[in-house]
Write an enzyme that holds these catalytic residues in place. Sequence first.
Site, short mmCIF file in Angstrom:
data_model
loop_
_atom_site.label_atom_id
_atom_site.label_comp_id
_atom_site.label_asym_id
_atom_site.label_seq_id
_atom_site.Cartn_x
_atom_site.Cartn_y
_atom_site.Cartn_z
N GLY A 203 0.80 -1.23 0.00
CA GLY A 203 0.00 0.00 0.00
C GLY A 203 0.82 1.27 0.00
O GLY A 203 0.27 2.36 0.16
N GLU A 205 2.16 2.99 -2.27
CA GLU A 205 1.88 3.99 -3.31
C GLU A 205 0.76 4.91 -2.85
O GLU A 205 0.65 6.04 -3.28
CB GLU A 205 1.44 3.30 -4.61
CG GLU A 205 2.58 2.91 -5.52
CD GLU A 205 3.57 2.00 -4.87
OE1 GLU A 205 3.16 0.89 -4.48
OE2 GLU A 205 4.74 2.37 -4.74
N THR A 266 6.58 -1.06 3.11
CA THR A 266 5.75 -2.26 3.23
C THR A 266 6.54 -3.52 2.89
O THR A 266 7.43 -3.50 2.04
CB THR A 266 4.50 -2.16 2.35
OG1 THR A 266 4.90 -1.79 1.03
CG2 THR A 266 3.53 -1.12 2.89
N ASP A 331 10.79 4.55 -6.03
CA ASP A 331 10.01 3.32 -5.84
C ASP A 331 10.92 2.09 -5.94
O ASP A 331 10.52 1.05 -6.45
CB ASP A 331 8.85 3.23 -6.86
CG ASP A 331 7.93 2.04 -6.63
OD1 ASP A 331 7.89 1.53 -5.49
OD2 ASP A 331 7.27 1.60 -7.58
CA CA Z 1 6.00 0.32 -4.81
#
Ligand code: CA
Length: 710
Positions: A203, A205, A266, A331
């Site tokens: 989660g 993002e 996460t 990311d």
């Molecule tokens: Ca990601």
Amino acid sequence: MKISAGTSLAALAATAWFATTALQAPGGATMAAAVNADRLLAAAGDASNWLTHGGTYAEQRFARLDQINAGNVSQLGLAWFHDFDTNRGQEATPLVIDGTMYTTSAWSKVMALDAVTGKVKWSYDPEVSKDRGFSACCDVVNRGVAAWNGLIFVGALDGRLIALDAETGKVKWSVVTVDQGQPYTITGAPRVVKGKVIIGNGGAELGVRGYVTAYDAMTGKKAWRFYTIPGDPAKGPDGEASDEVLAAKAGSTWSGKYWQAGGGGTVWDAIVYDQELDRLYIGVGNGSPWNHEIRSEGKGDNLFLSSVVALDPNTGKYIWHYQGTPGETWDFTQTQPIVLATLKIDGRDRKVLMQAPKNGFFYVIDRETGKLISAKGFVPQTWTTGVDPATGRPIEVPEARYKKAAFVTAPSALGAHNWHPMSFSPQTGLVYLPAQEVPMQYESQAGYAHRPGAWNVAIKMIAMEPPSDRAVYKATRALLKGQLVAWDPVKQKEVWRVQYDGPWNGGTLATAGNLVFQGNAKGSFQAFDASTGKPLWSFAAQTGVMAGPVSYTVNGVQYVAVTAGYGGAYPISGGFGDGPQRVAPNGRMLVFKLGGTATLPAWEPPQLPPPNPPRDSFTTAQISAGATNFAENCAVCHGAGARAVGILPDLRRSGALDDKALWASIVHDGALKENGMVAFSKWINRDQVETIRAYVGAQAKMLQAEEAGK
Ligand code: CA
């Protein structure tokens, strides 16, 4: 069970008991999913079964079976298949225990199948609310189950951890592992270690704070929780296993009001138990939002984002960490699959952990100390020139942080390697890695403000998208590649590769038959010679194959199984629908054996509806604003540039596109909430909804012209 050359006497002795003695249920009947601690510890000698996510605790995904081998794999044929009820993404690795296969499909559905015939023994649907799909960054996928003492465990997309009776599929217990008011999801497979079932979540993002939790496997009672990053300091410690180390090591590495968007971190995939050292390794994800400038005022390493953290499985206490991407801003998750092995390096046996995370480095880490042994880029990288061996930190290209100007980073958010499992063959000493090359442009989002429950990455989403202009689009597409790489982890170099013309190819399985199995995005499931990469066998799966294959035996017959079905982050949000658009067939379990003669029914994709551009006219300003609004709100599900690939609806063909009121009732008001299309009224107003219609309409006109020109 099949014993191959090289099986040690000790391994034989360890397995003899299991070959002859299944666990007994009360009353003397053989228990389903009869998995206990001894059996998991001895899984490497129990080649008939696939007892845990990566095959054994070391998660090498190496099948010690050689009935199917490089000499006869050409005779491999379909033994049976089982159709799922959806064409959403399929990522599960099945477990096979004493002749029964336990696996999952999209929407966290679980089933038990006869491993010889494919007959359904039971199936279980956790009935996840469809609007929860909105919180899933990357499709409503699930990567599989865990087994323990007659129970099967699944993490449901809505954050529940559910224990099922392995005999009947009935719920034994269920716990909610997340705050369901926040955009948490679970897609990863649980692991069972010493009677505890361990689960993470996703989660980052959308804006959450990551953690991993251990529950008593028989009762569901929480044993411990480890938060990967600090919370809001004003709230004080969490009262969890992570308190001490977050205060001592992590807190000072964060700045600003990082807790407002959760912070991220996460643990959505790798959770690996080291049975030699009695440790748990968790792979920790990206920051929330992605942009380090905004998340943490551009300051600090932000521990333990983008790290591997070693924990005590008994208490959840910190042991060591290795952070691959300090101050993560792209990311760059480090959640990717972790493989444990002992490698001879400089003449010395080293207990190592191997991982090839999104940032493009292949890491070999000393499991005892957490210290880096070596790191090498396995794809072209524009953000770094290498890893400093003294500090273990990447040597960054300063412009890559896109503080002043946009920067094209390779690899990118889709990863040089994503969740697709890699395998390691102790016979060849090679790791079989599904690698990919997908550069993306990063540009800071001016005026970013956190939007609870929506995507919060603080990057200009439209800058990441492939361009609309056909020529530029084609040139950009040509840059994207994928490859199956056979990597020597000792020498840190590529030995052979199979080149694909696109990313998002399947996970791998290595076998004692000197084979590597892998599916690919284009719909083939293939076998290669593990030493040379020579293609030896191929099967047309009718759909992309992403999941990790497994192998097992029942009654002396070796089988190879793989979940077929395409979806996930790249095809859904990537906007590069390769080839003609079509509706994807439903996912399937495919199982093969030597001489198998089953065949798949022919697949005729239904005709897609024609593009449906609105008859209304829109201003250039509306269309242009719509492009941004679409990129920020719609693209991650309906495809960048409104180019969907046939998994979620292509809005250019939507019946509602020509109807302002109907469009608004769906997008703004949530008329199709039951189908998973949530109301966007929380985040955008009616005028913005109309600009999205203007933009999609313009794209529909282009599509219409393209199709007319064919
Ligand atoms: Ca990601």
